[in-house]
Design a protein around this motif. Structure first.
Motif, short mmCIF file in Angstrom:
data_model
loop_
_atom_site.label_atom_id
_atom_site.label_comp_id
_atom_site.label_asym_id
_atom_site.label_seq_id
_atom_site.Cartn_x
_atom_site.Cartn_y
_atom_site.Cartn_z
N TRP A 15 4.27 -2.69 3.25
CA TRP A 15 4.16 -4.03 2.70
C TRP A 15 4.10 -5.06 3.87
CZ3 TRP A 15 8.45 -0.89 2.25
CH2 TRP A 15 9.53 -1.42 3.04
N ILE A 16 3.48 -5.89 3.39
CA ILE A 16 3.26 -7.29 4.20
C ILE A 16 3.78 -8.46 3.52
CG2 ILE A 16 1.76 -8.66 5.66
CD1 ILE A 16 0.12 -6.34 6.12
N ILE A 17 4.58 -9.32 3.99
CA ILE A 17 4.78 -10.38 3.26
C ILE A 17 4.41 -11.84 4.00
CG2 ILE A 17 6.50 -12.05 2.18
CD1 ILE A 17 8.12 -9.37 2.00
N HIS A 18 3.46 -12.42 3.57
CA HIS A 18 2.92 -13.82 4.32
C HIS A 18 3.63 -14.79 3.87
CE1 HIS A 18 0.79 -16.37 6.86
NE2 HIS A 18 0.08 -17.02 5.94
N ALA A 47 6.47 1.18 -3.87
CA ALA A 47 6.01 0.53 -2.83
C ALA A 47 6.32 -1.06 -3.19
CB ALA A 47 4.39 0.41 -2.45
N VAL A 48 6.00 -1.44 -4.45
CA VAL A 48 6.35 -2.91 -4.98
C VAL A 48 7.73 -3.02 -4.89
CG1 VAL A 48 5.97 -4.34 -6.79
CG2 VAL A 48 4.15 -2.93 -5.98
N ARG A 49 8.41 -1.87 -5.19
CA ARG A 49 10.13 -2.13 -5.35
C ARG A 49 10.60 -2.34 -3.95
NH1 ARG A 49 14.35 2.42 -6.50
NH2 ARG A 49 13.75 2.59 -4.07
N GLU A 50 10.01 -1.60 -3.04
CA GLU A 50 10.60 -1.72 -1.47
C GLU A 50 10.31 -3.13 -1.03
OE1 GLU A 50 12.78 0.41 0.09
OE2 GLU A 50 12.70 1.24 -1.95
N ASP A 69 0.74 -1.16 -0.12
CA ASP A 69 0.00 0.22 0.11
C ASP A 69 1.00 1.18 0.00
OD1 ASP A 69 -2.14 1.49 -0.16
OD2 ASP A 69 -2.84 1.12 2.08
N ALA A 70 0.43 2.33 -0.68
CA ALA A 70 1.20 3.68 -0.60
C ALA A 70 0.46 4.86 -0.55
CB ALA A 70 2.06 3.54 -1.85
#
Length: 97
Positions: free
Chosen positions: A39-42, A69-72, A25-26
């Motif tokens: 960001w959240i990575i599950h 946001a996607v890159r980070e 999200d940004a």
């Protein structure tokens, strides 16, 4: 992730139990061209969830904010020792990052 009805966050109806999921999200502040990224990575295989945030300066548009946001998130996933790492490395290679 936003749905078309405009409510905040939605989840997939049938989340995978073997593939890492990345949510981003940004937000963009036009007055000073500042972006906030999150960001959240599950990782369901390891029952692990990681998250992160960043602030970016001199961002030209809301679209650029979402891309950052996607890159980070992918750069963060690349540091993990998991399935998200393999996905991130492949995606970043394609983006020449």
């Amino acid at each position: 992730m936003r749905n078309l009805a405009g409510s905040n966050t939605t989840r997939p109806e049938h989340p995978s139990t073997t593939v890492s999921t990345l949510f981003t999200d940004a937000a963009w502040k036009a007055q000073d061209r500042t972006a906030g990224c999150g960001w959240i990575i599950h990782n369901p295989q390891e029952r692990e969830t990681t998250h992160g945030t960043s602030t970016e300066l001199c961002v030209a548009s809301p679209l650029m904010t979402e891309a950052l946001a996607v890159r980070e998130a992918l750069l963060h996933a690349k540091t993990l020792n998991s399935a998200a790492d393999a996905l991130a490395k492949s995606a970043l290679y394609c983006l020449n990052v």
